[in-house]
Motif scaffolding. Structure first.
Motif, PDB file in Angstrom:
ATOM      1  N   GLU A  86      -8.280 -13.052  73.996  1.00 35.23           N
ATOM      2  CA  GLU A  86      -8.288 -11.683  73.498  1.00 35.23           C
ATOM      3  C   GLU A  86      -7.156 -11.585  72.490  1.00 35.23           C
ATOM      4  OE1 GLU A  86      -7.524  -7.834  72.666  1.00 35.23           O
ATOM      5  OE2 GLU A  86      -6.131  -8.668  74.132  1.00 35.23           O
ATOM      6  N   SER A  87      -7.476 -11.192  71.279  1.00 38.42           N
ATOM      7  CA  SER A  87      -6.500 -11.153  70.196  1.00 38.42           C
ATOM      8  C   SER A  87      -6.091 -12.581  69.841  1.00 38.42           C
ATOM      9  CB  SER A  87      -5.295 -10.297  70.598  1.00 38.42           C
ATOM     10  OG  SER A  87      -4.429 -10.129  69.509  1.00 38.42           O
ATOM     11  N   ASP A  88      -4.774 -12.874  69.805  1.00 40.90           N
ATOM     12  CA  ASP A  88      -4.307 -14.183  69.343  1.00 40.90           C
ATOM     13  C   ASP A  88      -3.681 -15.014  70.457  1.00 40.90           C
ATOM     14  OD1 ASP A  88      -5.065 -13.690  66.695  1.00 40.90           O
ATOM     15  OD2 ASP A  88      -3.212 -12.600  66.296  1.00 40.90           O
ATOM     16  N   ASN A  89      -3.993 -14.697  71.712  1.00 39.91           N
ATOM     17  CA  ASN A  89      -3.364 -15.433  72.799  1.00 39.91           C
ATOM     18  C   ASN A  89      -3.873 -16.873  72.866  1.00 39.91           C
ATOM     19  OD1 ASN A  89      -5.878 -13.977  73.905  1.00 39.91           O
ATOM     20  ND2 ASN A  89      -5.514 -15.602  75.392  1.00 39.91           N
ATOM     21  N   LEU A  90      -3.031 -17.758  73.362  1.00 41.20           N
ATOM     22  CA  LEU A  90      -3.411 -19.156  73.518  1.00 41.20           C
ATOM     23  C   LEU A  90      -4.452 -19.305  74.627  1.00 41.20           C
ATOM     24  CD1 LEU A  90       0.098 -20.868  73.301  1.00 41.20           C
ATOM     25  CD2 LEU A  90      -1.649 -20.790  71.518  1.00 41.20           C
ATOM     26  N   GLU A  99      -4.264 -30.874  80.724  1.00 39.97           N
ATOM     27  CA  GLU A  99      -4.477 -29.578  80.090  1.00 39.97           C
ATOM     28  C   GLU A  99      -4.030 -29.611  78.636  1.00 39.97           C
ATOM     29  OE1 GLU A  99      -2.376 -26.603  82.236  1.00 39.97           O
ATOM     30  OE2 GLU A  99      -3.683 -26.687  84.005  1.00 39.97           O
ATOM     31  N   CYS A 100      -4.649 -28.747  77.843  1.00 38.40           N
ATOM     32  CA  CYS A 100      -4.295 -28.637  76.434  1.00 38.40           C
ATOM     33  C   CYS A 100      -4.318 -27.163  76.044  1.00 38.40           C
ATOM     34  CB  CYS A 100      -5.282 -29.426  75.569  1.00 38.40           C
ATOM     35  SG  CYS A 100      -4.931 -29.350  73.792  1.00 38.40           S
ATOM     36  N   LEU A 101      -3.281 -26.732  75.338  1.00 39.70           N
ATOM     37  CA  LEU A 101      -3.266 -25.386  74.788  1.00 39.70           C
ATOM     38  C   LEU A 101      -4.071 -25.367  73.493  1.00 39.70           C
ATOM     39  CD1 LEU A 101       0.502 -24.403  75.233  1.00 39.70           C
ATOM     40  CD2 LEU A 101      -1.423 -23.828  76.720  1.00 39.70           C
ATOM     41  N   VAL A 102      -4.795 -24.286  73.273  1.00 41.20           N
ATOM     42  CA  VAL A 102      -5.607 -24.141  72.064  1.00 41.20           C
ATOM     43  C   VAL A 102      -5.176 -22.864  71.355  1.00 41.20           C
ATOM     44  CG1 VAL A 102      -7.932 -23.896  71.127  1.00 41.20           C
ATOM     45  CG2 VAL A 102      -7.540 -25.337  73.142  1.00 41.20           C
ATOM     46  N   ASP A 103      -4.721 -23.018  70.128  1.00 40.78           N
ATOM     47  CA  ASP A 103      -4.297 -21.876  69.318  1.00 40.78           C
ATOM     48  C   ASP A 103      -5.504 -21.375  68.520  1.00 40.78           C
ATOM     49  OD1 ASP A 103      -3.168 -20.031  67.655  1.00 40.78           O
ATOM     50  OD2 ASP A 103      -1.612 -21.350  66.855  1.00 40.78           O
ATOM     51  N   PRO A 104      -5.977 -20.151  68.765  1.00 39.15           N
ATOM     52  CA  PRO A 104      -7.197 -19.681  68.102  1.00 39.15           C
ATOM     53  C   PRO A 104      -7.004 -19.239  66.650  1.00 39.15           C
ATOM     54  CG  PRO A 104      -6.343 -17.974  69.530  1.00 39.15           C
ATOM     55  CD  PRO A 104      -5.464 -19.174  69.746  1.00 39.15           C
TER      56      PRO A 104
END
Length: 281
Positions: A86-90, A99-104
């Motif tokens: 939601e919005s720009d959250n990772l 695990e991997c963080l994804v920057d939208p």
């Protein structure tokens, strides 16, 4: 094509030239749009799928299951639906290796859930929240969600950020000491001489106590991860950055289909341009 030749022949000079310019522009637009879709198909098909822990640094694709970055789940502001984006959250993607963080940011996102409805207020309320289903109103609401515990495909730039455990520990100790400084009861436990102030020796003891607490906490939590994996866009690259709830095979087929349809439209537009060009001297 007799009808087309007759219609073109009936146009005045301005209309005829407008038709020629319009058709050639349409040809080019459809051609470029087709390239846009086929190019994405190429990268999806020709980029091998990597496991998160063993992935090399650079342009890769991963597949996994979505999960929230925090213990408390996100919810959509319009309908209250649980989601991970939601919005720009990772976003967090997990496979069997890690695990991997994804920057939208700057990504082309294909969500699990799309819905659009209308209402009479600036924000939806009442029954509309639960059913999302009015067809008329002064306001249009649009919701595109990535849902938790669903498959996710990501094509983009992968990098691993290594954390210095000594720096991480020092930052945690400093943060804990700041908390203690605002807790009078805790400060009293280090005021060994009872004079109401903490001297340098007592502060050293407080720092050592904080360090021992942080180290014990890390042991209980099996220590902090020493690396963070991140997928993101690369502003210096023209390669696509895609986050999709669709399987990569389905996604590639869809992009290819759209690319070929647009190219077919481009050929058809060019055919009409050639026909119009030779209809009139």
């Amino acid at each position: 094509m007799t009808w087309y030749a007759h219609w073109v022949g009936s146009l005045d000079d301005n209309g005829y030239h407008f038709l020629l310019v319009g058709l050639i522009l349409l040809t080019l637009i459809l051609l470029v749009a087709g390239v846009w879709f086929v190019r994405r198909t190429y990268w999806i098909i020709n980029t091998p799928t990597s496991k998160i822990v063993s992935a090399h640094q650079g342009y890769i694709e991963i597949e996994g299951i979505t999960k929230n970055i925090d213990a408390s789940p996100l919810v959509s502001p319009l309908t209250g639906t649980a989601c991970v984006h939601e919005s720009d959250n990772l976003i967090v993607v997990e496979d069997e290796t890690g695990e991997c963080l994804v920057d939208p940011e700057s990504a082309s996102i294909r969500p699990n859930l799309r819905r659009q409805w209308y209402g009479a207020t600036e924000r939806p309320s009442g029954a509309t929240n639960s059913v999302g289903g009015q067809f008329f109103g002064d306001y249009r609401y649009t919701e595109k969600l990535l849902l938790p515990h669903r498959n996710l495909y990501v094509l983009g730039w992968f990098k691993t950020i290594t954390h210095d455990p000594y720096v991480v520990e020092n930052e945690s100790v400093a943060s804990l000491l700041r908390e203690w400084k605002h807790d009078p009861q805790m400060m009293k436990t280090f005021d060994l001489d009872g004079n109401g102030s903490i001297d340098s020796k007592e502060w050293d003891q407080a720092r050592e106590a904080a360090r021992q607490q942080i180290q014990a906490q890390q042991v209980r939590e099996l220590a902090r991860p020493q690396q963070t994996h991140l997928m993101s866009a690369n502003p210096q690259s023209r390669r696509p950055y895609i986050i999709s709830a669709d399987d990569q095979t389905v996604l590639a087929k869809r992009f290819r289909r759209w690319g070929y349809l647009l190219w077919a439209g481009s050929v058809l537009a060019f055919f009409f341009w050639v026909s119009a060009y030779y209809v009139r001297p």
